[in-house]
Design a protein around this motif. Sequence first.
Motif, PDB file in Angstrom:
ATOM      1  N   GLY A  17       0.820  -1.214   0.000  1.00  0.00           N
ATOM      2  CA  GLY A  17       0.000   0.000   0.000  1.00  0.00           C
ATOM      3  C   GLY A  17       0.849   1.257   0.000  1.00  0.00           C
ATOM      4  N   ALA A  18       1.911   1.238   0.804  1.00  0.00           N
ATOM      5  CA  ALA A  18       2.808   2.401   0.850  1.00  0.00           C
ATOM      6  C   ALA A  18       3.520   2.589  -0.492  1.00  0.00           C
ATOM      7  N   LEU A  19       3.994   1.489  -1.071  1.00  0.00           N
ATOM      8  CA  LEU A  19       4.669   1.566  -2.362  1.00  0.00           C
ATOM      9  C   LEU A  19       3.700   1.997  -3.456  1.00  0.00           C
ATOM     10  N   LEU A  20       2.472   1.504  -3.394  1.00  0.00           N
ATOM     11  CA  LEU A  20       1.450   1.884  -4.373  1.00  0.00           C
ATOM     12  C   LEU A  20       1.177   3.380  -4.307  1.00  0.00           C
ATOM     13  N   ARG A  21       1.059   3.910  -3.128  1.00  0.00           N
ATOM     14  CA  ARG A  21       0.812   5.344  -2.976  1.00  0.00           C
ATOM     15  C   ARG A  21       1.963   6.161  -3.554  1.00  0.00           C
ATOM     16  N   TYR A  22       3.191   5.787  -3.220  1.00  0.00           N
ATOM     17  CA  TYR A  22       4.365   6.505  -3.710  1.00  0.00           C
ATOM     18  C   TYR A  22       4.450   6.444  -5.230  1.00  0.00           C
ATOM     19  N   GLN A  23       4.325   5.245  -5.788  1.00  0.00           N
ATOM     20  CA  GLN A  23       4.426   5.082  -7.236  1.00  0.00           C
ATOM     21  C   GLN A  23       3.260   5.778  -7.947  1.00  0.00           C
ATOM     22  N   GLY A  59      -2.243  -3.028  -7.022  1.00  0.00           N
ATOM     23  CA  GLY A  59      -2.891  -2.775  -5.738  1.00  0.00           C
ATOM     24  C   GLY A  59      -3.950  -3.816  -5.426  1.00  0.00           C
ATOM     25  N   ALA A  60      -4.741  -4.186  -6.432  1.00  0.00           N
ATOM     26  CA  ALA A  60      -5.764  -5.212  -6.227  1.00  0.00           C
ATOM     27  C   ALA A  60      -5.125  -6.559  -5.892  1.00  0.00           C
ATOM     28  N   LEU A  61      -4.032  -6.876  -6.571  1.00  0.00           N
ATOM     29  CA  LEU A  61      -3.349  -8.148  -6.280  1.00  0.00           C
ATOM     30  C   LEU A  61      -2.757  -8.157  -4.874  1.00  0.00           C
ATOM     31  N   LEU A  62      -2.251  -7.019  -4.425  1.00  0.00           N
ATOM     32  CA  LEU A  62      -1.687  -6.951  -3.078  1.00  0.00           C
ATOM     33  C   LEU A  62      -2.760  -7.045  -1.998  1.00  0.00           C
ATOM     34  N   LEU A  63      -3.968  -6.605  -2.289  1.00  0.00           N
ATOM     35  CA  LEU A  63      -5.057  -6.723  -1.323  1.00  0.00           C
ATOM     36  C   LEU A  63      -5.607  -8.140  -1.237  1.00  0.00           C
ATOM     37  N   THR A  64      -5.342  -8.937  -2.260  1.00  0.00           N
ATOM     38  CA  THR A  64      -5.768 -10.335  -2.249  1.00  0.00           C
ATOM     39  C   THR A  64      -4.832 -11.113  -1.331  1.00  0.00           C
ATOM     40  N   PRO A  65      -5.381 -11.827  -0.344  1.00  0.00           N
ATOM     41  CA  PRO A  65      -4.508 -12.551   0.582  1.00  0.00           C
ATOM     42  C   PRO A  65      -3.714 -13.647  -0.128  1.00  0.00           C
ATOM     43  N   GLY A  66      -2.444 -13.732   0.173  1.00  0.00           N
ATOM     44  CA  GLY A  66      -1.600 -14.775  -0.382  1.00  0.00           C
ATOM     45  C   GLY A  66      -0.282 -14.225  -0.874  1.00  0.00           C
ATOM     46  N   PHE A  67       0.667 -15.129  -0.997  1.00  0.00           N
ATOM     47  CA  PHE A  67       2.018 -14.728  -1.381  1.00  0.00           C
ATOM     48  C   PHE A  67       2.206 -14.683  -2.897  1.00  0.00           C
ATOM     49  N   VAL A  68       1.530 -15.552  -3.623  1.00  0.00           N
ATOM     50  CA  VAL A  68       1.679 -15.583  -5.082  1.00  0.00           C
ATOM     51  C   VAL A  68       1.120 -14.295  -5.694  1.00  0.00           C
ATOM     52  N   THR A  69      -0.071 -13.880  -5.259  1.00  0.00           N
ATOM     53  CA  THR A  69      -0.641 -12.639  -5.777  1.00  0.00           C
ATOM     54  C   THR A  69       0.160 -11.436  -5.297  1.00  0.00           C
ATOM     55  N   ASP A  70       0.776 -11.534  -4.113  1.00  0.00           N
ATOM     56  CA  ASP A  70       1.622 -10.438  -3.640  1.00  0.00           C
ATOM     57  C   ASP A  70       2.843 -10.255  -4.539  1.00  0.00           C
ATOM     58  N   VAL A  71       3.439 -11.347  -4.970  1.00  0.00           N
ATOM     59  CA  VAL A  71       4.584 -11.258  -5.876  1.00  0.00           C
ATOM     60  C   VAL A  71       4.163 -10.601  -7.191  1.00  0.00           C
TER      61      VAL A  71
END
Length: 151
Positions: free
Chosen positions: A43-49, A81-93
């Motif tokens: 979220g912080a990186l998304l805001r900055y970018q 951002g949507a992928l990061l809000l989805t719980p899990g490590f694969v979508t986070d990557v």
Amino acid sequence: MPALLLIFLVVPLVEIYVLIEVGGIIGALPTVLACVGTAILGGALLRYQGFQTLRRAQRNMDQGHIPAMEMFEGVALAMGGALLLTPGFVTDVAGFLCLIPWTRRALIAAALRRMQVRYTSAGPGGPGGPDGPGGSGGPHGSIEGEFHRRD
């Protein structure tokens, strides 16, 4: 149909598997904290970018240029951002790949290579015009009209 199957069936199953495996290695609480931590960091990186992309778009518009790449980057940032809000490590990557500038631009370039862009007009010869859908006034893109020179 295969894309929907992949999104709604395969991705959650892979996420559950990875979460169970990671939880078995580091424990349940650290796994949950890691998921929450990646969401906060993302979220912080998304805001900055997002603000950086917005500034570049405004600078391009001030110079009279169309901020096309910045618009594509905005879409990629929203997807990330949507992928990061989805719980899990694969979508986070996948989400972080959309947030890192050089990987985001590489993903956009790859997507643009796969796209076919068609320009059409809304006037005669455009969609629904006398030349059919997507026409542009003739088989070679010519446009009929009148020209008057005024001095």
